[in-house]
Design a protein around this motif. Structure first.
Motif, PDB file in Angstrom:
ATOM      1  N   GLY A  21       0.781  -1.233   0.000  1.00  0.00           N
ATOM      2  CA  GLY A  21       0.000   0.000   0.000  1.00  0.00           C
ATOM      3  C   GLY A  21       0.805   1.270   0.000  1.00  0.00           C
ATOM      4  O   GLY A  21       0.238   2.366   0.062  1.00  0.00           O
ATOM      5  N   LYS A  23       3.087   4.573  -0.856  1.00  0.00           N
ATOM      6  CA  LYS A  23       3.138   5.562  -1.934  1.00  0.00           C
ATOM      7  C   LYS A  23       4.527   5.688  -2.520  1.00  0.00           C
ATOM      8  O   LYS A  23       4.678   5.883  -3.724  1.00  0.00           O
ATOM      9  CB  LYS A  23       2.663   6.913  -1.423  1.00  0.00           C
ATOM     10  N   SER A  35       1.304   3.504  -7.031  1.00  0.00           N
ATOM     11  CA  SER A  35       1.962   3.051  -5.810  1.00  0.00           C
ATOM     12  C   SER A  35       3.385   2.593  -6.132  1.00  0.00           C
ATOM     13  O   SER A  35       3.692   2.191  -7.257  1.00  0.00           O
ATOM     14  CB  SER A  35       1.180   1.910  -5.174  1.00  0.00           C
ATOM     15  N   GLN A  68      -3.365   0.077  -0.715  1.00  0.00           N
ATOM     16  CA  GLN A  68      -4.002   1.283  -0.193  1.00  0.00           C
ATOM     17  C   GLN A  68      -3.858   2.454  -1.151  1.00  0.00           C
ATOM     18  O   GLN A  68      -4.829   2.867  -1.765  1.00  0.00           O
ATOM     19  CB  GLN A  68      -3.445   1.651   1.194  1.00  0.00           C
ATOM     20  N   PHE A  69      -2.649   2.999  -1.320  1.00  0.00           N
ATOM     21  CA  PHE A  69      -2.486   4.147  -2.205  1.00  0.00           C
ATOM     22  C   PHE A  69      -2.554   3.706  -3.666  1.00  0.00           C
ATOM     23  O   PHE A  69      -1.874   2.771  -4.067  1.00  0.00           O
ATOM     24  CB  PHE A  69      -1.145   4.841  -1.929  1.00  0.00           C
ATOM     25  N   ASN A  95      -8.183  -3.610  -0.434  1.00  0.00           N
ATOM     26  CA  ASN A  95      -7.874  -2.183  -0.471  1.00  0.00           C
ATOM     27  C   ASN A  95      -8.196  -1.576   0.893  1.00  0.00           C
ATOM     28  O   ASN A  95      -9.319  -1.687   1.376  1.00  0.00           O
ATOM     29  CB  ASN A  95      -8.691  -1.504  -1.571  1.00  0.00           C
ATOM     30  N   HIS A  97      -8.467   1.551   1.677  1.00  0.00           N
ATOM     31  CA  HIS A  97      -9.277   2.772   1.609  1.00  0.00           C
ATOM     32  C   HIS A  97      -8.827   3.798   2.653  1.00  0.00           C
ATOM     33  O   HIS A  97      -9.644   4.417   3.338  1.00  0.00           O
ATOM     34  CB  HIS A  97     -10.766   2.446   1.789  1.00  0.00           C
ATOM     35  N   ASN A  98      -7.502   3.940   2.795  1.00  0.00           N
ATOM     36  CA  ASN A  98      -6.893   4.920   3.703  1.00  0.00           C
ATOM     37  C   ASN A  98      -7.146   4.629   5.181  1.00  0.00           C
ATOM     38  O   ASN A  98      -6.935   5.500   6.028  1.00  0.00           O
ATOM     39  CB  ASN A  98      -7.359   6.340   3.364  1.00  0.00           C
ATOM     40  N   ARG A  99      -7.561   3.399   5.506  1.00  0.00           N
ATOM     41  CA  ARG A  99      -7.772   3.054   6.911  1.00  0.00           C
ATOM     42  C   ARG A  99      -6.502   2.556   7.579  1.00  0.00           C
ATOM     43  O   ARG A  99      -6.359   2.648   8.797  1.00  0.00           O
ATOM     44  CB  ARG A  99      -8.852   1.982   7.026  1.00  0.00           C
ATOM     45  N   TYR A 100      -5.559   2.000   6.811  1.00  0.00           N
ATOM     46  CA  TYR A 100      -4.343   1.449   7.405  1.00  0.00           C
ATOM     47  C   TYR A 100      -3.454   2.597   7.885  1.00  0.00           C
ATOM     48  O   TYR A 100      -3.058   3.470   7.096  1.00  0.00           O
ATOM     49  CB  TYR A 100      -3.564   0.614   6.402  1.00  0.00           C
ATOM     50  N   LEU A 101      -3.107   2.578   9.154  1.00  0.00           N
ATOM     51  CA  LEU A 101      -2.293   3.639   9.735  1.00  0.00           C
ATOM     52  C   LEU A 101      -0.835   3.235   9.895  1.00  0.00           C
ATOM     53  O   LEU A 101      -0.032   3.995  10.420  1.00  0.00           O
ATOM     54  CB  LEU A 101      -2.874   4.048  11.096  1.00  0.00           C
TER      55      LEU A 101
END
Length: 373
Positions: A21, A23, A35, A68-69, A95, A97-101
């Motif tokens: 995920g 960037k 990505s 993710q990205f 995916n 969806h920008n939840r993985y921190l």
């Protein structure tokens, strides 16, 4: 390339999580809308294909890919290129969806699938490195050690170690200290110019990892910053040294910068430090003068490019010279150490500004030199 293995040599199924995920912000223009694992390497290959080839050769058949990205390319590419090696839904793409921190948080969000697989071990892989590795041997070493986690490691010059998790291990391989990207990394005892670093590849005992992710310390978001140091502090982490590859030496590169990406391409000239996942020829990507072209780029023979990385789809104009006049190069192109990145947008801007010098006064566009900081 040797035939890809399809049987499972690990003796028992292992849940494998491929973290794809990222960037890759240090690749700048190449990852504006793509990505890092999806960036092309050595012709038609993508960076992610090296980890995927290792998974298949190692006979692992339970794979979850956490994206993710900009996930679209990977969600198209991976099933088309690798889906046939994972029958019965053995490869799952998720995916975030920008939840993985963080890296550990990505695994936490997908724990239900890991639990459903019922595996005793979880193998966690990074999708953005160039290397060749038999994960079955890593898993066997982990099981023999009795450790809660085994960290795959390589050795790098001490001057480069600040970019990685740096550790020291005793004679048995037990990790005694671990520092994530330290400003002043410790050297290997007796080797003052080298450091042992994490490859971002881990084998965990499933029960231990579950407790680490869902225990009282629910702030464990990243493997390098929280989970691995916790295992080290408990005396439960072992190091596994990357064995030699097809070239006779261990080869692992985190192609995280434009310069590293070009230099890694050049490592394949005259040798093959790791097996390419797909057959490519030097003529597909090597331009000479230390320059590399990515897929879809057109470079006429009249152009003279030195130490350049030409982005996908770029149309190089006839007679273009890059890499010989630093002041002129830095007006138009992005410099990363010894490498100049050329994109179509940079060439278009250069063409617009150069043509503007021939327009009547008052009709020239107001354009400022490109910021390459």
């Amino acid at each position: 390339m040797s035939a890809l293995r399809t049987s499972n040599p690990t003796g028992q199924a292992v849940a494998t999580v491929l973290l794809a995920g990222g960037k890759g912000s240090r690749l700048h223009d190449l990852t504006t809308a793509e990505s890092k694992p999806a960036v092309h390497f050595a012709g038609r290959n993508r960076i992610v294909d090296f980890a995927m080839a290792n998974v298949v050769r190692s006979g692992l058949d339970r794979l979850l890919v956490a994206t993710q990205f900009a996930p679209a390319t990977l969600h198209d590419h991976l099933p088309a290129r690798w889906g046939g090696h994972f029958p019965d839904g053995g490869m799952i793409l998720r995916n975030g969806h920008n939840r993985y921190l963080g890296t550990a948080d990505a695994v936490r969000h997908n724990w239900a699938q890991i639990k459903d697989w019922g595996s005793d071990q979880v193998l966690v892989l990074a999708a953005d490195h160039i290397y060749d590795m038999d994960y079955a041997a890593l898993i066997a070493a982990h099981r023999a050690s009795g450790a809660a986690v085994t960290v795959a490691v390589d050795v790098v010059p001490l001057s480069q170690a600040s970019s990685f998790g740096v550790m020291q291990a005793d004679a048995t391989g037990r990790i005694r200290s671990f520092l994530e990207k330290p400003a002043h990394p410790p050297a290997i005892p007796g080797e003052p110019d080298r450091a042992m670093v994490s490859m971002g590849i881990y084998v965990f005992e499933t029960d231990w990892l579950r407790d680490a992710l869902f225990g009282q310390d629910i702030e464990s978001l990243d493997f390098g910053h929280e989970v691995i140091p916790a295992a080290v502090s408990q005396g439960l982490a072992m190091a596994y040294r990357l064995p030699a590859g097809p070239s006779g030496q261990a080869y692992w590169r985190d192609v995280g910068t434009i310069d590293a990406l070009r230099q890694s391409h050049l490592d394949f000239l005259g040798q093959q430090p790791v097996r390419l996942p797909r057959i490519s020829t030097l003529s597909e990507w090597y331009l000479g003068r230390g320059s590399v072209a990515m897929p879809g780029a057109l470079v006429p023979s009249s152009a003279r490019l030195s130490q350049c990385l030409v982005a996908p789809g770029v149309r190089i104009p006839a007679g273009l010279v890059v890499g010989e006049d630093p002041d002129e190069d830095d007006r138009w192109f992005r410099r990363d150490r010894n490498t100049l990145l050329i994109t179509q947008a940079m060439l278009d801007r250069r063409d617009t500004m150069r043509r503007a010098t021939f327009l009547p006064a008052g009709t020239r566009p107001s354009l400022q030199p490109r910021d390459v900081a």
